[in-house]
Design a protein around this motif. Structure first.
Motif, PDB file in Angstrom:
ATOM      1  N   ALA A  40       0.854  -1.150  -0.014  1.00  0.00           N
ATOM      2  CA  ALA A  40      -0.045  -0.044   0.080  1.00  0.00           C
ATOM      3  C   ALA A  40       0.869   1.315   0.103  1.00  0.00           C
ATOM      4  O   ALA A  40       0.490   2.041  -0.608  1.00  0.00           O
ATOM      5  CB  ALA A  40      -0.975   0.035   1.201  1.00  0.00           C
ATOM      6  N   ALA A  41       1.978   1.087   0.661  1.00  0.00           N
ATOM      7  CA  ALA A  41       2.718   2.522   0.599  1.00  0.00           C
ATOM      8  C   ALA A  41       3.343   2.965  -0.612  1.00  0.00           C
ATOM      9  O   ALA A  41       3.772   3.940  -1.138  1.00  0.00           O
ATOM     10  CB  ALA A  41       3.865   2.078   1.765  1.00  0.00           C
ATOM     11  N   ALA A  42       3.458   1.723  -1.577  1.00  0.00           N
ATOM     12  CA  ALA A  42       3.916   2.104  -2.957  1.00  0.00           C
ATOM     13  C   ALA A  42       2.824   2.794  -3.556  1.00  0.00           C
ATOM     14  O   ALA A  42       3.226   3.598  -4.946  1.00  0.00           O
ATOM     15  CB  ALA A  42       4.338   0.688  -3.702  1.00  0.00           C
ATOM     16  N   LEU A  43       1.651   2.694  -3.085  1.00  0.00           N
ATOM     17  CA  LEU A  43       0.403   3.406  -4.096  1.00  0.00           C
ATOM     18  C   LEU A  43       0.574   5.056  -3.545  1.00  0.00           C
ATOM     19  O   LEU A  43      -0.249   5.819  -4.298  1.00  0.00           O
ATOM     20  CB  LEU A  43      -0.866   2.854  -3.795  1.00  0.00           C
ATOM     21  N   SER A  44       1.198   5.377  -2.510  1.00  0.00           N
ATOM     22  CA  SER A  44       1.160   6.891  -1.944  1.00  0.00           C
ATOM     23  C   SER A  44       1.307   7.718  -3.037  1.00  0.00           C
ATOM     24  O   SER A  44       0.909   8.999  -3.070  1.00  0.00           O
ATOM     25  CB  SER A  44       1.751   6.964  -0.795  1.00  0.00           C
ATOM     26  N   GLY A  45       2.222   7.617  -3.983  1.00  0.00           N
ATOM     27  CA  GLY A  45       2.707   8.557  -5.024  1.00  0.00           C
ATOM     28  C   GLY A  45       1.994   8.537  -6.330  1.00  0.00           C
ATOM     29  O   GLY A  45       2.040   9.526  -7.264  1.00  0.00           O
ATOM     30  N   ILE A  46       0.752   7.775  -6.467  1.00  0.00           N
ATOM     31  CA  ILE A  46      -0.006   7.416  -7.395  1.00  0.00           C
ATOM     32  C   ILE A  46      -1.371   8.075  -7.334  1.00  0.00           C
ATOM     33  O   ILE A  46      -1.879   7.607  -6.181  1.00  0.00           O
ATOM     34  CB  ILE A  46      -0.072   5.891  -7.847  1.00  0.00           C
ATOM     35  N   SER A  47      -1.864   8.806  -8.105  1.00  0.00           N
ATOM     36  CA  SER A  47      -3.043   9.498  -7.785  1.00  0.00           C
ATOM     37  C   SER A  47      -4.462   8.677  -7.715  1.00  0.00           C
ATOM     38  O   SER A  47      -4.115   7.490  -8.633  1.00  0.00           O
ATOM     39  CB  SER A  47      -3.578  10.289  -9.040  1.00  0.00           C
ATOM     40  N   THR A  48      -5.406   8.835  -7.106  1.00  0.00           N
ATOM     41  CA  THR A  48      -6.317   7.763  -7.207  1.00  0.00           C
ATOM     42  C   THR A  48      -7.207   7.780  -8.514  1.00  0.00           C
ATOM     43  O   THR A  48      -7.655   6.822  -8.739  1.00  0.00           O
ATOM     44  CB  THR A  48      -7.427   8.264  -6.155  1.00  0.00           C
ATOM     45  N   THR A  49      -7.120   8.775  -9.269  1.00  0.00           N
ATOM     46  CA  THR A  49      -7.632   8.779 -10.775  1.00  0.00           C
ATOM     47  C   THR A  49      -6.644   7.770 -11.504  1.00  0.00           C
ATOM     48  O   THR A  49      -7.271   6.743 -12.128  1.00  0.00           O
ATOM     49  CB  THR A  49      -7.378  10.011 -11.194  1.00  0.00           C
ATOM     50  N   ALA A  50      -5.525   7.819 -11.402  1.00  0.00           N
ATOM     51  CA  ALA A  50      -4.431   6.589 -11.974  1.00  0.00           C
ATOM     52  C   ALA A  50      -4.878   5.310 -11.611  1.00  0.00           C
ATOM     53  O   ALA A  50      -5.019   4.127 -11.990  1.00  0.00           O
ATOM     54  CB  ALA A  50      -3.252   7.120 -11.728  1.00  0.00           C
ATOM     55  N   GLN A  51      -4.935   5.041 -10.247  1.00  0.00           N
ATOM     56  CA  GLN A  51      -5.318   3.916  -9.558  1.00  0.00           C
ATOM     57  C   GLN A  51      -6.690   3.229  -9.949  1.00  0.00           C
ATOM     58  O   GLN A  51      -6.882   1.965 -10.441  1.00  0.00           O
ATOM     59  CB  GLN A  51      -5.518   3.751  -8.018  1.00  0.00           C
ATOM     60  N   ASP A  52      -7.742   4.050 -10.130  1.00  0.00           N
ATOM     61  CA  ASP A  52      -9.051   3.685 -10.268  1.00  0.00           C
ATOM     62  C   ASP A  52      -9.097   3.396 -12.232  1.00  0.00           C
ATOM     63  O   ASP A  52      -9.687   2.285 -12.453  1.00  0.00           O
ATOM     64  CB  ASP A  52     -10.200   4.845 -10.233  1.00  0.00           C
ATOM     65  N   ALA A  53      -8.142   4.052 -12.799  1.00  0.00           N
ATOM     66  CA  ALA A  53      -8.113   3.959 -14.250  1.00  0.00           C
ATOM     67  C   ALA A  53      -7.511   2.424 -14.513  1.00  0.00           C
ATOM     68  O   ALA A  53      -7.752   1.847 -15.429  1.00  0.00           O
ATOM     69  CB  ALA A  53      -7.119   5.193 -14.962  1.00  0.00           C
ATOM     70  N   ALA A  54      -6.418   1.952 -13.715  1.00  0.00           N
ATOM     71  CA  ALA A  54      -5.773   0.820 -13.694  1.00  0.00           C
ATOM     72  C   ALA A  54      -6.665  -0.347 -13.282  1.00  0.00           C
ATOM     73  O   ALA A  54      -6.674  -1.393 -13.929  1.00  0.00           O
ATOM     74  CB  ALA A  54      -4.497   0.770 -12.754  1.00  0.00           C
ATOM     75  N   ILE A  55      -7.445  -0.333 -12.341  1.00  0.00           N
ATOM     76  CA  ILE A  55      -8.606  -1.270 -12.115  1.00  0.00           C
ATOM     77  C   ILE A  55      -9.478  -1.317 -13.255  1.00  0.00           C
ATOM     78  O   ILE A  55      -9.728  -2.513 -13.411  1.00  0.00           O
ATOM     79  CB  ILE A  55      -9.254  -0.770 -10.756  1.00  0.00           C
ATOM     80  N   GLU A  56      -9.731  -0.106 -13.823  1.00  0.00           N
ATOM     81  CA  GLU A  56     -10.823  -0.386 -14.965  1.00  0.00           C
ATOM     82  C   GLU A  56     -10.331  -0.961 -16.033  1.00  0.00           C
ATOM     83  O   GLU A  56     -10.954  -1.780 -16.592  1.00  0.00           O
ATOM     84  CB  GLU A  56     -11.390   1.318 -15.399  1.00  0.00           C
ATOM     85  N   ALA A  57      -9.105  -0.718 -16.442  1.00  0.00           N
ATOM     86  CA  ALA A  57      -8.254  -1.466 -17.514  1.00  0.00           C
ATOM     87  C   ALA A  57      -8.241  -2.704 -17.151  1.00  0.00           C
ATOM     88  O   ALA A  57      -8.337  -3.782 -18.176  1.00  0.00           O
ATOM     89  CB  ALA A  57      -7.069  -0.742 -17.945  1.00  0.00           C
ATOM     90  N   ALA A  58      -7.681  -3.215 -16.106  1.00  0.00           N
ATOM     91  CA  ALA A  58      -7.633  -4.527 -15.725  1.00  0.00           C
ATOM     92  C   ALA A  58      -8.939  -5.452 -15.543  1.00  0.00           C
ATOM     93  O   ALA A  58      -8.770  -6.501 -16.252  1.00  0.00           O
ATOM     94  CB  ALA A  58      -6.963  -4.869 -14.395  1.00  0.00           C
ATOM     95  N   SER A  59      -9.860  -4.594 -15.092  1.00  0.00           N
ATOM     96  CA  SER A  59     -11.101  -5.284 -15.245  1.00  0.00           C
ATOM     97  C   SER A  59     -11.741  -5.543 -16.651  1.00  0.00           C
ATOM     98  O   SER A  59     -12.341  -6.784 -17.001  1.00  0.00           O
ATOM     99  CB  SER A  59     -12.143  -4.495 -14.403  1.00  0.00           C
ATOM    100  N   GLU A  60     -11.377  -4.791 -17.576  1.00  0.00           N
ATOM    101  CA  GLU A  60     -11.998  -4.738 -18.803  1.00  0.00           C
ATOM    102  C   GLU A  60     -10.899  -6.046 -19.479  1.00  0.00           C
ATOM    103  O   GLU A  60     -11.476  -6.943 -20.277  1.00  0.00           O
ATOM    104  CB  GLU A  60     -11.343  -3.632 -19.765  1.00  0.00           C
TER     105      GLU A  60
END
Length: 67
Positions: free
Chosen positions: A17-37
């Motif tokens: 989780a600490a590795a995600l601190s520098g990644i915007s929530t928008t980018a995280q959500d986009a990655a989840i959406e792309a992976a779900s696709e």
């Protein structure tokens, strides 16, 4: 399209989780959406989408794809 993970799951199954601190929530959500696709592209030939329920193996796999 179903989102097979939520942002909090990335820190449980994808990466520390600490590795995600520098990644915007928008980018995280986009990655989840792309992976779900990606997951949907495999499910589409076998199941009617959107899936309403899925096994406990799907969320960690989507998180691994997302990271």
């Amino acid at each position: 399209m179903s989102a097979y993970a939520v942002r909090a799951d990335l820190g449980k199954y994808g990466v520390n989780a600490a590795a995600l601190s520098g990644i915007s929530t928008t980018a995280q959500d986009a990655a989840i959406e792309a992976a779900s696709e990606v997951a949907d592209s495999y499910f589409r030939s076998r199941y009617n989408l959107p899936l309403l329920a899925w096994g406990t193996d799907v969320t960690p796999a989507v998180c691994q794809i997302a990271v």
